[in-house]
Write a protein that holds these residues in place. Structure first.
Motif, PDB file in Angstrom:
ATOM      1  N   SER A 140       0.844  -1.189   0.000  1.00  0.00           N
ATOM      2  CA  SER A 140       0.000   0.000   0.000  1.00  0.00           C
ATOM      3  C   SER A 140       0.883   1.243   0.000  1.00  0.00           C
ATOM      4  O   SER A 140       1.959   1.250   0.595  1.00  0.00           O
ATOM      5  CB  SER A 140      -0.910   0.020   1.230  1.00  0.00           C
ATOM      6  OG  SER A 140      -1.567   1.273   1.351  1.00  0.00           O
ATOM      7  N   GLN A 153      -0.009   3.999   1.440  1.00  0.00           N
ATOM      8  CA  GLN A 153      -0.562   4.846   2.490  1.00  0.00           C
ATOM      9  C   GLN A 153       0.481   5.316   3.507  1.00  0.00           C
ATOM     10  O   GLN A 153       0.510   6.486   3.890  1.00  0.00           O
ATOM     11  CB  GLN A 153      -1.684   4.099   3.203  1.00  0.00           C
ATOM     12  CG  GLN A 153      -2.450   4.919   4.210  1.00  0.00           C
ATOM     13  CD  GLN A 153      -3.608   4.137   4.804  1.00  0.00           C
ATOM     14  OE1 GLN A 153      -3.725   2.923   4.609  1.00  0.00           O
ATOM     15  NE2 GLN A 153      -4.474   4.833   5.519  1.00  0.00           N
ATOM     16  N   VAL A 194      -0.576   9.732  -0.540  1.00  0.00           N
ATOM     17  CA  VAL A 194      -1.591   9.240  -1.462  1.00  0.00           C
ATOM     18  C   VAL A 194      -3.012   9.525  -0.973  1.00  0.00           C
ATOM     19  O   VAL A 194      -3.920   9.774  -1.786  1.00  0.00           O
ATOM     20  CB  VAL A 194      -1.402   7.724  -1.722  1.00  0.00           C
ATOM     21  CG1 VAL A 194      -1.693   6.904  -0.469  1.00  0.00           C
ATOM     22  CG2 VAL A 194      -2.249   7.245  -2.892  1.00  0.00           C
ATOM     23  N   GLU A 195      -3.243   9.543   0.333  1.00  0.00           N
ATOM     24  CA  GLU A 195      -4.589   9.813   0.836  1.00  0.00           C
ATOM     25  C   GLU A 195      -5.049  11.219   0.481  1.00  0.00           C
ATOM     26  O   GLU A 195      -6.245  11.451   0.248  1.00  0.00           O
ATOM     27  CB  GLU A 195      -4.637   9.630   2.351  1.00  0.00           C
ATOM     28  CG  GLU A 195      -4.490   8.204   2.819  1.00  0.00           C
ATOM     29  CD  GLU A 195      -4.619   8.088   4.325  1.00  0.00           C
ATOM     30  OE1 GLU A 195      -5.760   8.214   4.832  1.00  0.00           O
ATOM     31  OE2 GLU A 195      -3.597   7.881   5.004  1.00  0.00           O
ATOM     32  N   PHE A 226      -5.154  11.277  -3.746  1.00  0.00           N
ATOM     33  CA  PHE A 226      -6.211  10.417  -4.294  1.00  0.00           C
ATOM     34  C   PHE A 226      -7.128   9.960  -3.150  1.00  0.00           C
ATOM     35  O   PHE A 226      -7.161   8.783  -2.783  1.00  0.00           O
ATOM     36  CB  PHE A 226      -5.593   9.204  -4.999  1.00  0.00           C
ATOM     37  CG  PHE A 226      -4.698   9.548  -6.152  1.00  0.00           C
ATOM     38  CD1 PHE A 226      -5.238   9.942  -7.371  1.00  0.00           C
ATOM     39  CD2 PHE A 226      -3.310   9.468  -6.028  1.00  0.00           C
ATOM     40  CE1 PHE A 226      -4.411  10.252  -8.447  1.00  0.00           C
ATOM     41  CE2 PHE A 226      -2.483   9.772  -7.091  1.00  0.00           C
ATOM     42  CZ  PHE A 226      -3.031  10.173  -8.303  1.00  0.00           C
ATOM     43  N   ARG A 239      -9.611   6.614  -3.186  1.00  0.00           N
ATOM     44  CA  ARG A 239      -9.142   5.352  -3.774  1.00  0.00           C
ATOM     45  C   ARG A 239      -8.537   4.387  -2.751  1.00  0.00           C
ATOM     46  O   ARG A 239      -7.630   3.622  -3.054  1.00  0.00           O
ATOM     47  CB  ARG A 239      -8.157   5.650  -4.904  1.00  0.00           C
ATOM     48  CG  ARG A 239      -8.842   6.347  -6.082  1.00  0.00           C
ATOM     49  CD  ARG A 239      -7.881   6.729  -7.171  1.00  0.00           C
ATOM     50  NE  ARG A 239      -7.210   5.581  -7.753  1.00  0.00           N
ATOM     51  CZ  ARG A 239      -6.321   5.674  -8.743  1.00  0.00           C
ATOM     52  NH1 ARG A 239      -6.007   6.881  -9.241  1.00  0.00           N
ATOM     53  NH2 ARG A 239      -5.755   4.609  -9.234  1.00  0.00           N
ATOM     54  N   ALA A 240      -9.062   4.416  -1.537  1.00  0.00           N
ATOM     55  CA  ALA A 240      -8.625   3.447  -0.526  1.00  0.00           C
ATOM     56  C   ALA A 240      -8.869   2.020  -1.049  1.00  0.00           C
ATOM     57  O   ALA A 240      -9.822   1.799  -1.799  1.00  0.00           O
ATOM     58  CB  ALA A 240      -9.394   3.669   0.774  1.00  0.00           C
ATOM     59  N   TRP A 288      -5.545   2.109  -1.401  1.00  0.00           N
ATOM     60  CA  TRP A 288      -4.316   2.698  -1.949  1.00  0.00           C
ATOM     61  C   TRP A 288      -3.207   1.664  -2.208  1.00  0.00           C
ATOM     62  O   TRP A 288      -2.043   1.876  -1.889  1.00  0.00           O
ATOM     63  CB  TRP A 288      -3.803   3.810  -1.033  1.00  0.00           C
ATOM     64  CG  TRP A 288      -4.800   4.904  -0.844  1.00  0.00           C
ATOM     65  CD1 TRP A 288      -5.169   5.841  -1.776  1.00  0.00           C
ATOM     66  CD2 TRP A 288      -5.581   5.179   0.322  1.00  0.00           C
ATOM     67  NE1 TRP A 288      -6.121   6.681  -1.263  1.00  0.00           N
ATOM     68  CE2 TRP A 288      -6.393   6.307   0.026  1.00  0.00           C
ATOM     69  CE3 TRP A 288      -5.668   4.607   1.595  1.00  0.00           C
ATOM     70  CZ2 TRP A 288      -7.282   6.849   0.947  1.00  0.00           C
ATOM     71  CZ3 TRP A 288      -6.552   5.143   2.517  1.00  0.00           C
ATOM     72  CH2 TRP A 288      -7.346   6.245   2.187  1.00  0.00           C
ATOM     73  N   LYS A 289      -3.609   0.544  -2.803  1.00  0.00           N
ATOM     74  CA  LYS A 289      -2.643  -0.501  -3.127  1.00  0.00           C
ATOM     75  C   LYS A 289      -1.785  -0.084  -4.327  1.00  0.00           C
ATOM     76  O   LYS A 289      -2.280   0.530  -5.283  1.00  0.00           O
ATOM     77  CB  LYS A 289      -3.354  -1.813  -3.462  1.00  0.00           C
ATOM     78  CG  LYS A 289      -4.160  -2.400  -2.310  1.00  0.00           C
ATOM     79  CD  LYS A 289      -3.258  -2.867  -1.185  1.00  0.00           C
ATOM     80  CE  LYS A 289      -4.044  -3.589  -0.100  1.00  0.00           C
ATOM     81  NZ  LYS A 289      -3.164  -4.053   0.998  1.00  0.00           N
ATOM     82  N   PHE A 313      -2.575   1.602  -8.894  1.00  0.00           N
ATOM     83  CA  PHE A 313      -2.156   2.921  -9.379  1.00  0.00           C
ATOM     84  C   PHE A 313      -1.156   2.765 -10.508  1.00  0.00           C
ATOM     85  O   PHE A 313      -0.316   1.864 -10.497  1.00  0.00           O
ATOM     86  CB  PHE A 313      -1.516   3.727  -8.232  1.00  0.00           C
ATOM     87  CG  PHE A 313      -2.494   4.199  -7.207  1.00  0.00           C
ATOM     88  CD1 PHE A 313      -2.966   5.513  -7.236  1.00  0.00           C
ATOM     89  CD2 PHE A 313      -2.960   3.345  -6.224  1.00  0.00           C
ATOM     90  CE1 PHE A 313      -3.879   5.946  -6.290  1.00  0.00           C
ATOM     91  CE2 PHE A 313      -3.876   3.773  -5.277  1.00  0.00           C
ATOM     92  CZ  PHE A 313      -4.343   5.076  -5.311  1.00  0.00           C
TER      93      PHE A 313
END
Length: 290
Positions: free
Chosen positions: A85, A87, A92-93, A96, A99-100, A102-103, A107
Motif C-alpha cells: 500500500s 498509504q 496518497v490519501e 487520491f 481510492r482506498a 491505496w494498493k 495505481f
C-alpha cells in the motif's frame, strides 16, 4: 548442497549443546574478515526509506551495500516500495482521497510519480518520489554500490521475477561482474527465489526466513543465502547453515535483519553471520568493524 560435516548439523540441533561450540569465524560474502553491513531500504534511519535520498545517505556514510524492495504498478512498472500500500510512506490519501486502500497495484506509474514520499519522514525531504527500479539501480550504480534486491509480495505480481531480471539486464546489472560481486536477489517466497535461480542461474539468491535445519538441503539447491530475523538466530543455527553448500557450490551464507543497535550487532557478529542488514549502517559498522 551437501553438509560438510555431520557434526556441524548435529550440533545445531542439540539446543543447549550448541552453546558449547567454539566461536565461528566471522565471515563475509566478499571474503572479508567482518560481516558486511547492508543499508536497509537505504540508510533509512536518516532518510525516507527506499528513496534515492536514502541511497545517497548510505553512500555518504561509506556503505557499499544497499537493500531495497520491489513492487509492481497497475500498468506494469516496477517501483521501489516496501508496503503493498502507498498509504504509510506517501501522501496518497491527500492526492487520491477516494481510492482506498491505496494498493500499489491499483495505481499507474504516472500516478505514483506524483506522490510525495519524503514528507512523512521529515519536512526536509518533501518532494522525494517513489523511484522506479530503473531509477534506483542507476543511483546505486552511480555511487558504485552493490544491491540486495527483495522481490516483495510476488504472489500479487505473477511474473515479477522475470520482469525484475529483465530490468536488471537492461540496466547492465546481469553481466559477470555484477552477478558475481554486486547483486543478490532475495524474497520471503521460496518459490520466487527458486524461479529467479531457474531463470538466471548465475545470479546469487537469498531466502528470507529461518527454515528448519532438516530442510536446508532443499533450500541449498536454489539459493546461496538463508537470511533470518536476528531475533530467531543462534550460533548453532548459523553454524548449521554454513555446513551446507548452496546453489553455486559455496557455503550457504547468513545475512540477518534488522539490527539497529551496537549490542545486537556485536551479538550476531559473534554468531558468525556473513552480513547485517540495518537501518543505521554507521552504528552497526562502528560496532563490528564491517
Amino acid at each position: 548442497m551437501h553438509a560438510r560435516t555431520v557434526a556441524a548439523s548435529a550440533a545445531a540441533l542439540l539446543g543447549t549443546a550448541a552453546l558449547l561450540l567454539p566461536l565461528s569465524p566471522v565471515r563475509a560474502v566478499d571474503g572479508g574478515a567482518r560481516p558486511l553491513v547492508i543499508a536497509h531500504r537505504g540508510a533509512s534511519a536518516y532518510a525516507p526509506e527506499n528513496t534515492l535520498a536514502a541511497v545517497d545517505r548510505a553512500a555518504a556514510l561509506g556503505i557499499d551495500w544497499v537493500e531495497n524492495d520491489v513492487q509492481r504498478t497497475k500498468d506494469g512498472e516496477l517501483v521501489v516500495l516496501h508496503d503493498d500500500s502507498l498509504q504509510r510512506t506517501t501522501d496518497v490519501e491527500e492526492v487520491f482521497p477516494g481510492r482506498a486502500p491505496w494498493k500499489v497495484r491499483d495505481f499507474t506509474a504516472a500516478e505514483i510519480a506524483r506522490l510525495d514520499a519524503g514528507s512523512w519522514f521529515d519536512p526536509a525531504y518533501a518532494g522525494a518520489r517513489v523511484p522506479t527500479l530503473e531509477q534506483f539501480v542507476e543511483r546505486v550504480g552511480r555511487h558504485r554500490q552493490k544491491l540486495l534486491l527483495e522481490i516483495k509480495n510476488p504472489q500479487l505480481y505473477p511474473g515479477i521475477e522475470q520482469q525484475t531480471l529483465k530490468v536488471l539486464g537492461n540496466e547492465g546489472w546481469l553481466d559477470r561482474r555484477h552477478v558475481k560481486h554486486r547483486l543478490i536477489v532475495q524474497s520471503f517466497s521460496a518459490d520466487s527465489v527458486r524461479t529467479v535461480h531457474e531463470l538466471k542461474p548465475a545470479v546469487r539468491t537469498g531466502f528470507l526466513g529461518t527454515p528448519p535445519v532438516a530442510d536446508l538441503p532443499a533450500y541449498a539447491a536454489f539459493t546461496d543465502q538463508i537470511n533470518p530475523s536476528h531475533g530467531s538466530l543462534s550460533r548453532g543455527y548459523v553454524t548449521a547453515v554454513h555446513a551446507f553448500d548452496g546453489a553455486h557450490g559455496k557455503p550457504l551464507e547468513v545475512l540477518t535483519w534488522t539490527v539497529n543497535d551496537a549490542a545486537a550487532a556485536r551479538r550476531v557478529a559473534g554468531f558468525g553471520v556473513d552480513g547485517i542488514i540495518t537501518n543505521a549502517p554507521d552504528v552497526v559498522r562502528d560496532a563490528v568493524g564491517g
